[in-house]
Design an enzyme around this catalytic site. Structure first.
Site, PDB file in Angstrom:
ATOM      1  N   ASP A   1       0.851  -1.191   0.000  1.00 35.03           N
ATOM      2  CA  ASP A   1       0.000   0.000   0.000  1.00 35.03           C
ATOM      3  C   ASP A   1       0.887   1.242   0.000  1.00 35.03           C
ATOM      4  O   ASP A   1       1.531   1.546   1.000  1.00 35.03           O
ATOM      5  CB  ASP A   1      -0.887  -0.058   1.259  1.00 35.03           C
TER       6      ASP A   1
ATOM      7  N   ASP B   1      -1.717  -0.834  -4.041  1.00 30.64           N
ATOM      8  CA  ASP B   1      -1.878   0.069  -5.184  1.00 30.64           C
ATOM      9  C   ASP B   1      -0.633   0.030  -6.069  1.00 30.64           C
ATOM     10  O   ASP B   1       0.349  -0.665  -5.775  1.00 30.64           O
ATOM     11  CB  ASP B   1      -2.181   1.499  -4.704  1.00 30.64           C
TER      12      ASP B   1
ATOM     13  N   ASN C   1      -0.148   4.487  -0.623  1.00 32.02           N
ATOM     14  CA  ASN C   1      -0.719   5.785  -0.246  1.00 32.02           C
ATOM     15  C   ASN C   1      -1.376   5.774   1.127  1.00 32.02           C
ATOM     16  O   ASN C   1      -2.056   6.720   1.503  1.00 32.02           O
ATOM     17  CB  ASN C   1      -1.713   6.270  -1.313  1.00 32.02           C
TER      18      ASN C   1
ATOM     19  N   ASP D   1      -3.870   4.021   2.463  1.00 30.76           N
ATOM     20  CA  ASP D   1      -5.314   3.880   2.676  1.00 30.76           C
ATOM     21  C   ASP D   1      -5.715   2.447   3.046  1.00 30.76           C
ATOM     22  O   ASP D   1      -6.901   2.128   3.108  1.00 30.76           O
ATOM     23  CB  ASP D   1      -6.090   4.356   1.437  1.00 30.76           C
TER      24      ASP D   1
ATOM     25  N   ASP E   1      -8.916 -14.084 -18.126  1.00 27.57           N
ATOM     26  CA  ASP E   1      -9.821 -14.546 -17.084  1.00 27.57           C
ATOM     27  C   ASP E   1     -10.930 -15.415 -17.681  1.00 27.57           C
ATOM     28  O   ASP E   1     -11.522 -15.068 -18.706  1.00 27.57           O
ATOM     29  CB  ASP E   1     -10.442 -13.315 -16.401  1.00 27.57           C
TER      30      ASP E   1
ATOM     31  N   GLU F   1      -6.590 -18.705 -18.131  1.00 32.24           N
ATOM     32  CA  GLU F   1      -7.202 -19.393 -17.001  1.00 32.24           C
ATOM     33  C   GLU F   1      -8.344 -20.199 -17.580  1.00 32.24           C
ATOM     34  O   GLU F   1      -9.379 -19.644 -17.948  1.00 32.24           O
ATOM     35  CB  GLU F   1      -7.748 -18.396 -15.972  1.00 32.24           C
TER      36      GLU F   1
HETATM   37  C1  GLC Z   1     -11.489 -15.883 -12.356  1.00 29.20           C
HETATM   38  C2  GLC Z   1     -10.713 -15.068 -11.356  1.00 29.20           C
HETATM   39  C3  GLC Z   1     -11.532 -14.948 -10.120  1.00 29.20           C
HETATM   40  C4  GLC Z   1     -12.821 -14.241 -10.468  1.00 29.20           C
HETATM   41  C5  GLC Z   1     -13.553 -14.956 -11.583  1.00 29.20           C
HETATM   42  C6  GLC Z   1     -14.641 -14.108 -12.166  1.00 29.20           C
HETATM   43  O1  GLC Z   1     -11.685 -17.171 -11.944  1.00 29.20           O
HETATM   44  O2  GLC Z   1      -9.485 -15.663 -11.118  1.00 29.20           O
HETATM   45  O3  GLC Z   1     -10.866 -14.280  -9.097  1.00 29.20           O
HETATM   46  O4  GLC Z   1     -13.653 -14.205  -9.336  1.00 29.20           O
HETATM   47  O5  GLC Z   1     -12.693 -15.247 -12.653  1.00 29.20           O
HETATM   48  O6  GLC Z   1     -14.099 -13.071 -12.911  1.00 29.20           O
END
Ligand code: GLC
Length: 646
Positions: free
Chosen positions: A57, A65, A59, A61, A243, A304
Site C-alpha cells: 500500500d 496500489d 498511499n 489507505d 480470465d 485461465e
Molecule cells: C477468475 C478469477 C476470479 C474471479 C472470476 C470471475 O476465476 O481468477 O478471481 O472471481 O474469474 O471473474
C-alpha cells in the site's frame, strides 16, 4: 481464533525484536533480460502474481496500489523472477476484487492513475521484468457504460445484444430463462426493471449479479476487446492473463443443465456443456493471437481455463491460439508421489502434442494457499482441497512440502507462476472474522462458503509497524500476528528462511538453464519406488541445455526440514550460461562439459554461478550464513528415509 497484527504505529527504522536492524530490500537492476531475451522468453519464465489489493500500500489507505508495487520492484527483481502478472487494476466497484471491470482503459483511482501504470511498466522493464496484465472478457461490471446503456435502451435494442438478455419463463416471465446457477452461488440470472418501471427481462451472470456476461456472438464485443488489448500492448504490456478463458461462448439455445453444479475451482466432465469450453472460444483466441503476433516482440497470453483434461487444455495452445495456460491439474494434485508424477507426466505429454510449454502453479488468488493445503493431515483429492476447510493442518509439514514442490516445478520443463507471499511461506488465513469477508461467495452461498479472502491477506513486509509494513494504515484484511515472524525483513536475515530458499532456487534455475527449458522428452522419469518423484533432465532437444538433473522426494518428505537438496553441476561447469544463442544461431545447444552428469538433490550452485541479477542481501553476516547450511550430500546420494508422519 488467531490474533491479528495490531495497527501500532511504526517505529522509525525497522528494528526486529531480536534487536537487529533489518536491511532494506534492495536490488541491482538486472544487466540481462530474464528467461532468455528471445521472443520465446515465456516458455520457461518464472512469473510472479501480484494481487494488487494485497501486495503493498503506497498511499496509506489500507489497500494495495500501483505506488506500492513500484516501491517493491527491487524486491521482485532481487527475488529472481522474470515477469509479473498484475491482477485487474481497472476502475471497478470491486464487487469481485476488480474482476468486475467498469472501464478497461483506465486505472481504478484507489490504485493510482494511468500515468502511474505507465511508470510501473517502464520501471519494471528497466529492471528486466516483463509485465502481464489481466483481461476479463467473459463479463463486465454492471457499472460499465455498455451495461448501463443496455438497461436504459430496453428489450430488443442493439445495446442489449452485447449481453445475454432473455425473457423469463412462466406466464409473467417471473422465472429465470433456464436453470443455470452462478459460480458464486444462487441463480445465474437477474431480472431487470425496464425503463418504464415494470419487471422485465433477465440477464445472465455466470458469477455475481454485478458481473453481467457479454455476448461473444456480437461482433462489437469482439472488436472492442481487440481494441482493449491493443490499448495496453501499445503502452508496453507484454501480454495478458485471460480470465475465465473457457467461458466466453454459450450455447445459443441456453438449455437447462439439470443437476450440474457450478464451481469456480471445478471442471465439468459433461460432454457438450452449454457454457464451458465450447469450440467457439478457439476462434476468439485465434484472432487475439493474430493481433499479438503483429508486435515485435510478439505479445503473449496465458489462459485461465478450468477444463476437463490436459487434452482439452492443449486445444487452447495450438500454434495459432494461445501461448500458455495454467496447469490446474497440478494445483489439484494431492501430496502423493504417484499422483504428482502422473499429473505432471500427463500435462507434459498433452502440451507436447501442440508444442506448448506447461505453466506450473501451486497457488493463486482463488485457491487455498498451498502451505495450508499440503499441511492438511488428510489430503482431499481433486478440487476439494482448493477450498477453505476446517480440517487439521500442520503448517511446518506444509512448508517442508512446499519447498519440495517448488523445486519440483522449477526443475520441470516449462514456466512457473508464483503467487505473492508463497516465497514467505504464508499460510491461508482460515479464521478471518466473518464481518470482514469480502469474497462474493460468502454472501451468495448464504454464508456457507467463506470464499477466497484467506489467500488474499496483505503481505507482511516488516516485523513491526501498522499492517506489518504493508502500508502506514491498517490493512483491508487483518494479518495474523504470527506473520511478524514471516515478514520480509525477518526472513532476509535468516539464510534458512523460505525467502532465502526461494531466492537460491530461482538463482539456481537461472544458472542451469536446462531447468525450465525443453519439452517433455527432456525429462525422463525414473522409477525409484512409489513414494518417489524422480526424473532426469537430458539434453536432446534443440532448446534443452542442461546436463541431466533429477529431483526426488521420497515419500512426500525427503523433504525433511532441510528438504530436497539438489546436486549442483560440477564446479567447473558452474559458469555464466549464455541465454541467447550466438548471433546467427537458430537454437541453443548444449555446450556443457560432458562431466556434468550430476544430480540428485543438491544445494544450490554457488553464487559464483549467479548471472548477476542480485548481490547477496546487504548486511547478511557471512559466518552466520555458512553455519546455517545443511551439509551437502555426496553427489547422487539418496536422501535419508522419510520421517514418520512427514
Ligand atoms: C477468475 C478469477 C476470479 C474471479 C472470476 C470471475 O476465476 O481468477 O478471481 O472471481 O474469474 O471473474
Amino acid at each position: 481464533m488467531a490474533t491479528y497484527a495490531s495497527p501500532v504505529p511504526a517505529p522509525s527504522g525497522t528494528t526486529t525484536p531480536s534487536g537487529t536492524t533489518t536491511p532494506s530490500v534492495t536490488a541491482t537492476p538486472s544487466a540481462t533480460t530474464p528467461a532468455g531475451d528471445g521472443p520465446a522468453w515465456w516458455r520457461s519464465a518464472v512469473t510472479y502474481q501480484l494481487y494488487i489489493r494485497s501486495f503493498a500500500d503506497g498511499n496509506g489507505d489500507g489497500l494495495g496500489d500501483v505506488a506500492g508495487i513500484r516501491s517493491r520492484l527491487p524486491y521482485l527483481a532481487a527475488l529472481g523472477v522474470d515477469a509479473l502478472w498484475i491482477n485487474p487494476w481497472y476502475p471497478s466497484p470491486q464487487a469481485d476484487g476488480g474482476y468486475d471491470v467498469a472501464d478497461y482503459r483506465d486505472i481504478d483511482p484507489a490504485f493510482g492513475t494511468l500515468a502511474d501504470a505507465q511508470a510501473l511498466l517502464d520501471e519494471a522493464h528497466a529492471l528486466g521484468l516483463r509485465v502481464l496484465l489481466d483481461v476479463v472478457p467473459n463479463h463486465t461490471s454492471d457499472e460499465h457504460a455498455w451495461f448501463r446503456a443496455a438497461l436504459a435502451a430496453g428489450p430488443g435494442s442493439p445495446e442489449r445484444e452485447r449481453y445475454v438478455f432473455r425473457p423469463g419463463r412462466g406466464p409473467d416471465g417471473a422465472s429465470p430463462p433456464n436453470d443455470w446457477t452462478a459460480v458464486f452461488g444462487g441463480p445465474a440470472w437477474e431480472r431487470v426493471t425496464e425503463p418504464d418501471g415494470r419487471p422485465g427481462e433477465w440477464y445472465l451472470h455466470l458469477f455475481d449479479p454485478k458481473q453481467p456476461d457479454l455476448n461473444w456472438e456480437n461482433p462489437q464485443v469482439r472488436t472492442e476487446f481487440l481494441d482493449i488489448l491493443r490499448f495496453w500492448f501499445d503502452r508496453g504490456a507484454d501480454g495478458f492473463r485471460i480470465d475465465v478463458a473457457h467461458g466466453l461462448i454459450k450455447d445459443p439455445a441456453l438449455p437447462d443443465l439439470g443437476d450440474d453444479v457450478e464451481e469456480i475451482l471445478g471442471t465439468t466432465t459433461r460432454e457438450g456443456h452449454p457454457h464451458w469450453d465450447l469450440p467457439g472460444v478457439h476462434e476468439v483466441y485465434r484472432e487475439w493471437r493474430a493481433l499479438a503476433d503483429t508486435y515485435d516482440p510478439p505479445k503473449v497470453f496465458v489462459a485461465e481455463a478450468w477444463v476437463a483434461s490436459p487434452a482439452r487444455l492443449a486445444a487452447y495452445l495450438r500454434p495459432d491460439e494461445l501461448h500458455t495456460a495454467f496447469d490446474f491439474d497440478f494445483v489439484r494434485a494431492p501430496w502423493d508421489a504417484t499422483q504428482l508424477r502422473a499429473t505432471a507426466a500427463a500435462s507434459l505429454a498433452a502440451h507436447d502434442s501442440v508444442g506448448a510449454p506447461v505453466m506450473w502453479v501451486l497457488s493463486n488468488h482463488d485457491v487455498t494457499r498451498h502451505v495450508t493445503r499440503l499441511g492438511r493431515l488428510e489430503q482431499p483429492a481433486g478440487g476439494a482441497g482448493l477450498r477453505s476447510s476446517t480440517s487439521p493442518v500442520d503448517l511446518d509439514l506444509g512448508r517442508r512440502r512446499a519447498r519440495a514442490l517448488l523445486l519440483l516445478e522449477l526443475a520441470l520443463p516449462g514456466g512457473v507462476y508464483l503467487y505473492q507471499g508463497e516465497e514467505l511461506g504464508l499460510e491461508e488465513v482460515q479464521d478471518l472474522p466473518e464481518d470482514l469477508l469480502q469474497d462474493p461467495t460468502w454472501e451468495r452461498s448464504g454464508h456457507t462458503e467463506r470464499g477466497r479472502d484467506g489467500c488474499r491477506v496483505p503481505l507482511p513486509w516488516t516485523a513491526s509497524g501498522p499492517s506489518l509494513g504493508f502500508g502506514t494504515a491498517q490493512a483491508w484484511l487483518p494479518q495474523p500476528a504470527a506473520w511478524a515472524d514471516l515478514a520480509v525483513d525477518r526472513q532476509e536475515e535468516d539464510p534458512s528462511s523460505m525467502l532465502a530458499f526461494y531466492r537460491r532456487a530461482l538463482r539456481l534455475r537461472r544458472d542451469v538453464p536446462g531447468l525450465g527449458a525443453g519439452d517433455a522428452t527432456s525429462a525422463q522419469w525414473l522409477d525409484l519406488g512409489p513414494d518417489v518423484v524422480a526424473f532426469r533432465r537430458e539434453p536432446g532437444s534443440a532448446s534443452s541445455t542442461s546436463g541431466p538433473h533429477r529431483w526426488r522426494c521420497p515419500r512426500a518428505t525427503c523433504c525433511s526440514p532441510a528438504t530436497p537438496r539438489w546436486t549442483a553441476p560440477p564446479a567447473r561447469s558452474r559458469r555464466p550460461w549464455p541465454r541467447t544463442p550466438p548471433s546467427g544461431s537458430t537454437s541453443r545447444t548444449d555446450t556443457r562439459p560432458a562431466g556434468c552428469q550430476s544430480v540428485g538433490l543438491t544445494r544450490p550452485a554457488t553464487r559464483r554461478a549467479s548471472r548477476g541479477r542480485q548481490p547477496p542481501p546487504a548486511g547478511r553476516p557471512r559466518a552466520r550464513r555458512r553455519r546455517s547450511r545443511a551439509p551437502a550430500p555426496a553427489p547422487g546420494r539418496r536422501c535419508g528415509r522419510p520421517r514418520p508422519g512427514s
